[in-house]
Design a protein around this motif. Structure first.
Motif, PDB file in Angstrom:
ATOM      1  N   VAL B  34      60.512  47.260  32.302  1.00 19.91           N
ATOM      2  CA  VAL B  34      59.849  48.373  32.950  1.00 19.91           C
ATOM      3  C   VAL B  34      59.508  48.038  34.400  1.00 19.91           C
ATOM      4  CG1 VAL B  34      57.749  49.755  32.881  1.00 19.91           C
ATOM      5  CG2 VAL B  34      58.965  49.275  30.794  1.00 19.91           C
ATOM      6  N   ILE B  52      67.085  52.830  21.318  1.00 20.68           N
ATOM      7  CA  ILE B  52      65.837  52.889  22.069  1.00 20.68           C
ATOM      8  C   ILE B  52      66.047  52.424  23.509  1.00 20.68           C
ATOM      9  CG2 ILE B  52      63.524  51.893  22.263  1.00 20.68           C
ATOM     10  CD1 ILE B  52      63.475  51.759  19.180  1.00 20.68           C
ATOM     11  N   ASP B  55      68.082  54.813  25.917  1.00 20.13           N
ATOM     12  CA  ASP B  55      67.299  55.945  26.439  1.00 20.13           C
ATOM     13  C   ASP B  55      66.265  55.474  27.443  1.00 20.13           C
ATOM     14  OD1 ASP B  55      66.945  58.850  24.356  1.00 20.13           O
ATOM     15  OD2 ASP B  55      68.724  57.652  24.775  1.00 20.13           O
ATOM     16  N   LEU B  56      65.651  54.311  27.167  1.00 15.24           N
ATOM     17  CA  LEU B  56      64.644  53.774  28.094  1.00 15.24           C
ATOM     18  C   LEU B  56      65.304  53.531  29.437  1.00 15.24           C
ATOM     19  CD1 LEU B  56      62.051  51.033  27.225  1.00 15.24           C
ATOM     20  CD2 LEU B  56      63.191  51.047  29.398  1.00 15.24           C
ATOM     21  N   GLY B  59      66.025  56.603  31.377  1.00 17.34           N
ATOM     22  CA  GLY B  59      64.809  57.057  32.051  1.00 17.34           C
ATOM     23  C   GLY B  59      64.579  56.315  33.354  1.00 17.34           C
ATOM     24  N   LEU B  60      64.955  55.038  33.403  1.00 15.72           N
ATOM     25  CA  LEU B  60      64.739  54.235  34.611  1.00 15.72           C
ATOM     26  C   LEU B  60      65.688  54.617  35.735  1.00 15.72           C
ATOM     27  CD1 LEU B  60      64.325  50.650  33.091  1.00 15.72           C
ATOM     28  CD2 LEU B  60      62.528  52.073  34.064  1.00 15.72           C
ATOM     29  N   LEU B  64      68.898  61.591  31.644  1.00 14.28           N
ATOM     30  CA  LEU B  64      70.091  61.785  30.842  1.00 14.28           C
ATOM     31  C   LEU B  64      71.221  62.456  31.610  1.00 14.28           C
ATOM     32  CD1 LEU B  64      68.531  62.838  27.438  1.00 14.28           C
ATOM     33  CD2 LEU B  64      69.362  60.616  28.149  1.00 14.28           C
TER      34      LEU B  64
END
Lengths: 363, 160
Positions: B34, B52, B55-56, B59-60, B64
């Protein structure tokens, strides 16, 4: 299911108004950080005595863990560092931290992630409470290899435990005036397991009409967390997703050195850092961030109803973090662990003097 | 960062030169991913964690709308697709961001050995986004899908 938010009552003060708390130093940075907690407690004259129980993570036998569990049963409350799970030991030796949680039925892991003004992060204004089911799910430690090279792991979801964790989450939300509870799941794939969890959350939600309930699939949840974390309020989820989400959230507010964690059961409570890191690579170098462990000790003091002491220490820690801006390496600063702890004690001293002066003022 | 979700039953053997580090999920997901995701290069993991983490990471990097993926089989059969879903609310309205599917097609071209074409399309796409003049709504602009696509095609023509 008879569910109580907190244990019936904190354990009785032992003698002369002092509480006894079990202390498990653990491995890595645990021992040094807990020593600092004891220093701060001594300095602040906190009426808590620690019963230290060491657990040697290199041993295969269970004696150390049994001693620790017995001590916590005796005292009712514990403060702990993370016990390393050595991958070199046989698979039959389970994670000691996990054994502790299941033996004492510490079914709710609670983590409050809040943005701190003194810490530079990409996202601001985060205020998320994460309630993680702490005893079953993917951490059942039930695995077998019926055919060589093919391993089956059992993920256990029960109605009883799902209802009680959902109930804990909603009760906490109501008590703290929170508006929204989000259940995190993967019920599109694990239709029976996560499906049951979700169903239990819905049932409990119907008893709290003032609280908005919604659900989100775990992969989407992590994506939303790293792009728009402010949308979340209270989140409830099974064990593994709780592990993932809490770590993401800790990263969002500044890292594992900042966030305290609490594990509650009906009878016992155990406090530790939220992300449960051993920190082997930074152990004994005087660089670890003591904030998380100090704040965890404040959660423990609140639990023992020693709220005044909890406030003083918490304020001192947050002042050091936000105002003095004395930061350790994990936050990009150059302060040592000792410098941060000394700063905390200086602030406690100042707060005490202010209190004394206020008490002396004519009414 | 492009993540390959390997669906075959026999794991790929790592090349000798690759440095492999065993990180547990906790060490990967918290602060490092993160706060400093640039330290990661290639990550390999079982199915759920891949779901997981992909998708994480999406997001960074912007969501999508820009994340491509490929599903590679042991026999070389491969299916490339965007990570996003069907988005029925914006279907048929010339609003969607085609980047994800376009970059998935670029992955497909590389898989087929057509590196020249792949590079050209990818460069044109990245340059259009970097330029910020023609962007779809999810990236903060108000251009249509067709306008964005036309901008990429124009760049490719200019390259020749």
């Amino acid at each position: 299911v008879i569910c109580k938010l907190c244990p019936l009552s904190p354990p009785p003060a032992k003698y002369g108004g002092r509480h006894t708390v079990t202390l498990i130093p653990g491995d890595g940075i645990g021992p040094e950080l807990l020593n600092h907690v004891r220093e701060v407690f001594r300095f602040t004259c906190v009426p808590v005595d620690f019963e230290v129980v060491n657990v040697n993570s290199a041993l295969e036998t269970d004696d150390d863990m049994n001693n620790a569990i017995t001590a916590i049963r005796r005292n009712g409350v514990a403060l702990k560092g993370n016990i390393e799970t050595k991958h070199t030991l046989p698979a039959s030796v389970k994670s000691r931290n996990n054994v502790l949680r299941t033996s004492l039925d510490l079914y709710a892991n609670v983590m409050h992630c809040q943005s701190l003004p003194g810490v530079q992060t990409r996202h601001k204004n985060i205020d998320i409470m994460i309630i993680r089911e702490n005893t079953e799910g993917e951490y059942s430690s039930l695995e077998h290899e019926s055919v060589s090279g093919v391993v089956e792991s059992l993920k256990i979801i029960t109605r009883n435990n799902s209802l009680r964790i959902a109930d804990y989450a909603f009760k906490l939300a109501r008590e703290r005036g929170r508006r929204r509870v989000t259940a995190v799941h993967k019920a599109n794939i694990m239709k029976l397991g996560d499906g049951l969890f979700l169903q239990c959350c819905r049932e409990v939600a119907s008893g709290y009409p003032e609280i908005t309930f919604d659900s989100m699939i775990v992969d989407n949840t992590t994506m939303q967390l790293v792009s728009k974390p402010q949308q979340f309020d209270v989140m409830v989820m099974p064990n593994l997703y709780g592990n993932v989400v809490s770590n993401v959230c800790a990263g969002l507010v500044g890292g594992p050195g900042l966030v305290p964690g609490a594990n509650y059961g009906h009878v016992y409570a155990v406090f530790e850092t939220a992300t449960r890191n051993t920190g082997k690579s930074i152990a004994e170098k005087n660089i670890a961030n003591p904030t998380a462990m100090l704040l965890a000790s404040c959660l423990m003091l609140d639990h023992l109803k020693l709220n005044d002491y909890a406030s003083v220490i918490r304020n001192a820690v947050l002042t050091t973090m936000n105002e003095t801006r004395l930061h350790t390496a994990d936050l990009g600063g150059q302060g040592t662990t000792l410098e941060v702890v000394q700063s905390v004690m200086r602030v406690i001293q100042i707060l005490r003097r202010i209190r004394m002066h206020v008490a002396d003022l004519p009414s | 960062m492009v993540l390959y979700r390997v669906l075959s039953s026999s794991p790929n053997k790592p090349a000798n030169a690759l440095q492999s580090t065993l990180l547990n999920m906790q060490e990967t997901i918290r602060e490092p991913m993160v706060q400093d995701p640039t330290q990661f290069d290639v990550l390999v993991m079982p199915n759920l964690y891949g779901d997981i983490l992909s998708d994480l990471c999406a997001g960074l990097i912007g969501g999508l709308g820009v994340t491509p993926s490929g599903n590679i089989g042991a026999n070389g059969v491969a299916i490339f697709e965007s990570v996003h879903g069907t988005a029925p609310d914006i279907a048929g309205k010339d609003l969607a961001n085609p980047t994800a599917l376009l970059l998935s097609a670029v992955m497909m071209l590389r898989h087929m050995g057509l590196h020249g074409h792949a590079k050209k399309i990818e460069t044109a796409c990245f340059d259009t986004i970097r330029d910020r003049k023609v962007l779809t709504k999810d990236l903060g602009g108000n251009s249509k899908c067709s306008e964005f696509t036309e901008a990429i095609c124009q760049r490719m023509k200019d390259m020749d």
